[in-house]
Design a protein around this motif. Structure first.
Motif, mmCIF file in Angstrom:
data_model
loop_
_atom_site.group_PDB
_atom_site.id
_atom_site.type_symbol
_atom_site.label_atom_id
_atom_site.label_comp_id
_atom_site.label_asym_id
_atom_site.label_seq_id
_atom_site.Cartn_x
_atom_site.Cartn_y
_atom_site.Cartn_z
ATOM 1 N N UNK A 108 0.830 -1.210 0.000
ATOM 2 C CA UNK A 108 0.000 0.000 0.000
ATOM 3 C C UNK A 108 0.863 1.259 0.000
ATOM 4 N N UNK A 109 0.475 2.269 -0.756
ATOM 5 C CA UNK A 109 1.239 3.525 -0.747
ATOM 6 C C UNK A 109 1.137 4.214 0.608
ATOM 7 N N UNK A 110 2.258 4.682 1.162
ATOM 8 C CA UNK A 110 2.195 5.382 2.445
ATOM 9 C C UNK A 110 1.506 6.737 2.345
ATOM 10 N N UNK A 111 1.628 7.377 1.183
ATOM 11 C CA UNK A 111 0.979 8.666 0.932
ATOM 12 C C UNK A 111 1.093 8.951 -0.559
ATOM 13 N N UNK A 112 0.513 10.047 -1.024
ATOM 14 C CA UNK A 112 0.640 10.461 -2.419
ATOM 15 C C UNK A 112 1.023 11.933 -2.455
ATOM 16 N N UNK A 113 1.400 12.405 -3.649
ATOM 17 C CA UNK A 113 1.775 13.813 -3.809
ATOM 18 C C UNK A 113 0.613 14.720 -3.401
ATOM 19 N N UNK A 114 -0.607 14.352 -3.818
ATOM 20 C CA UNK A 114 -1.774 15.176 -3.488
ATOM 21 C C UNK A 114 -2.004 15.228 -1.988
ATOM 22 N N UNK A 115 -1.921 14.087 -1.317
ATOM 23 C CA UNK A 115 -2.106 14.060 0.135
ATOM 24 C C UNK A 115 -1.093 14.966 0.828
ATOM 25 N N UNK A 116 0.168 14.840 0.432
ATOM 26 C CA UNK A 116 1.223 15.625 1.066
ATOM 27 C C UNK A 116 1.027 17.116 0.819
ATOM 28 N N UNK A 117 0.703 17.487 -0.422
ATOM 29 C CA UNK A 117 0.539 18.903 -0.743
ATOM 30 C C UNK A 117 -0.662 19.501 -0.035
ATOM 31 N N UNK A 118 -1.762 18.749 0.064
ATOM 32 C CA UNK A 118 -2.944 19.238 0.780
ATOM 33 C C UNK A 118 -2.644 19.388 2.274
ATOM 34 N N UNK A 119 -1.893 18.423 2.827
ATOM 35 C CA UNK A 119 -1.557 18.483 4.245
ATOM 36 C C UNK A 119 -0.688 19.701 4.539
ATOM 37 N N UNK A 120 0.289 19.961 3.685
ATOM 38 C CA UNK A 120 1.145 21.147 3.849
ATOM 39 C C UNK A 120 0.311 22.423 3.753
ATOM 40 N N UNK A 121 -0.738 22.376 2.912
ATOM 41 C CA UNK A 121 -1.613 23.530 2.750
ATOM 42 C C UNK A 121 -2.602 23.725 3.875
ATOM 43 N N UNK A 122 -2.619 22.804 4.843
ATOM 44 C CA UNK A 122 -3.470 22.977 6.013
ATOM 45 C C UNK A 122 -4.746 22.164 6.044
ATOM 46 N N UNK A 123 -4.924 21.253 5.068
ATOM 47 C CA UNK A 123 -6.157 20.467 5.029
ATOM 48 C C UNK A 123 -6.148 19.275 5.975
ATOM 49 N N UNK A 124 -4.992 18.943 6.522
ATOM 50 C CA UNK A 124 -4.899 17.763 7.373
ATOM 51 C C UNK A 124 -4.738 16.508 6.543
ATOM 52 N N UNK A 125 -4.649 15.359 7.230
ATOM 53 C CA UNK A 125 -4.465 14.098 6.516
ATOM 54 C C UNK A 125 -5.085 12.958 7.312
ATOM 55 N N UNK A 126 -6.197 12.430 6.812
ATOM 56 C CA UNK A 126 -6.841 11.256 7.381
ATOM 57 C C UNK A 126 -6.853 10.199 6.286
ATOM 58 N N UNK A 127 -5.969 9.218 6.386
ATOM 59 C CA UNK A 127 -5.777 8.201 5.351
ATOM 60 C C UNK A 127 -5.647 6.853 6.031
ATOM 61 N N UNK A 128 -6.582 5.951 5.746
ATOM 62 C CA UNK A 128 -6.586 4.638 6.395
ATOM 63 C C UNK A 128 -6.749 3.551 5.324
ATOM 64 N N UNK A 129 -5.675 2.851 5.035
ATOM 65 C CA UNK A 129 -5.716 1.812 4.008
ATOM 66 C C UNK A 129 -6.588 0.646 4.451
ATOM 67 N N UNK A 130 -7.401 0.147 3.515
ATOM 68 C CA UNK A 130 -8.179 -1.047 3.750
ATOM 69 C C UNK A 130 -8.095 -1.951 2.517
#
Length: 236
Positions: A36-58
């Motif tokens: 499973x990918x630990x994160x993606x470019x979009x997730x990281x960029x959104x998190x840096x922008x202040x959106x937070x990060x809630x990601x739970x692989x299933x």
């Protein structure tokens, strides 16, 4: 005056960057066939922008098949039949966009398949520039070849954004409905699929008229997906 040699030199950094990106991406395609990918470019960029990060692989086995049916019904009804690209959908989108341009409406219609969206979400940055679209096409061919349909769907459902900073079916189901992705109803699955085009704008738990109408159409189409075996490459 700049000659061909000067132009070639100026183009080398861009070419080198593209080759490096393709090399890294190729390694990622092979790696994420199993991991499973630990994160993606979009997730990281959104998190840096202040959106937070809630990601739970299933695992796909832990996600309701209703959600698979819903996203195929809403996003890509020919998912199991195509090899990454739906040429008829692309043609329809080009014609619709040409009409919109003539009217000056500014509305852009996409023709991307779930495979293309997965390639973009996994490996690339947001945008519509031609370099990104070219890379998207290359990655789409790669994941169709290396991953196969079931893995593409599994990663798609796990990395798609479903609310600001909320990624994947599990986090989305808990964010909007307070339950796991394996427990959502057909109506809830249809609502999640309905907000996918604009997940930062729409609300799945308390939908407005547009999302309610769209979700109703999707839920009706889920029956066709189920009865006609349009999700057989994933669920069978």
């Amino acid at each position: 005056m700049s000659g061909p040699t000067t132009i070639a030199k100026k183009g080398r950094p861009l070419l080198t960057a593209m080759l490096l990106l393709l090399l890294l991406g190729s390694s990622g395609v092979l790696l994420h066939r199993f991991i499973p990918p630990p994160t993606t470019f979009l997730m990281a960029s959104r998190a840096v922008g202040g959106s937070g990060l809630d990601y739970r692989w299933r695992s796909l086995d832990d996600i309701s098949p209703r959600l698979v049916q819903a996203v195929i019904a809403s996003e890509d009804s020919t998912f199991c039949a195509h090899r990454g690209f739906d040429m008829k959908a692309i043609e329809r989108a080009l014609k619709a966009n040409a009409r919109s341009e003539k009217r000056g409406s500014g509305r852009i219609r996409g023709g991307s398949t779930i495979s293309q969206q997965t390639a973009k979400n996994m490996f690339l940055w947001p945008g519509r520039d031609w370099i990104r679209k070219g890379l998207e096409a290359g990655y789409t061919v790669a994941i169709e070849t290396v991953w196969g349909k079931r893995r593409i769907m599994e990663i798609y459902l796990n990395v798609a954004e479903w609310a600001p900073g909320v990624y994947g079916a599990e986090a989305a189901s808990r964010h909007w409905f307070g339950k796991g992705a394996g427990d959502i109803s057909a109506r809830e699955a249809a609502r999640l699929a309905a907000i996918l085009p604009s997940p930062r704008r729409y609300d799945a738990a308390r939908p407005g008229p547009y999302v309610r109408r769209r979700a109703s159409r999707i839920q009706a189409a889920m029956g066709t997906v189920r009865n006609d075996g349009l999700a057989a490459c994933v669920l069978d």
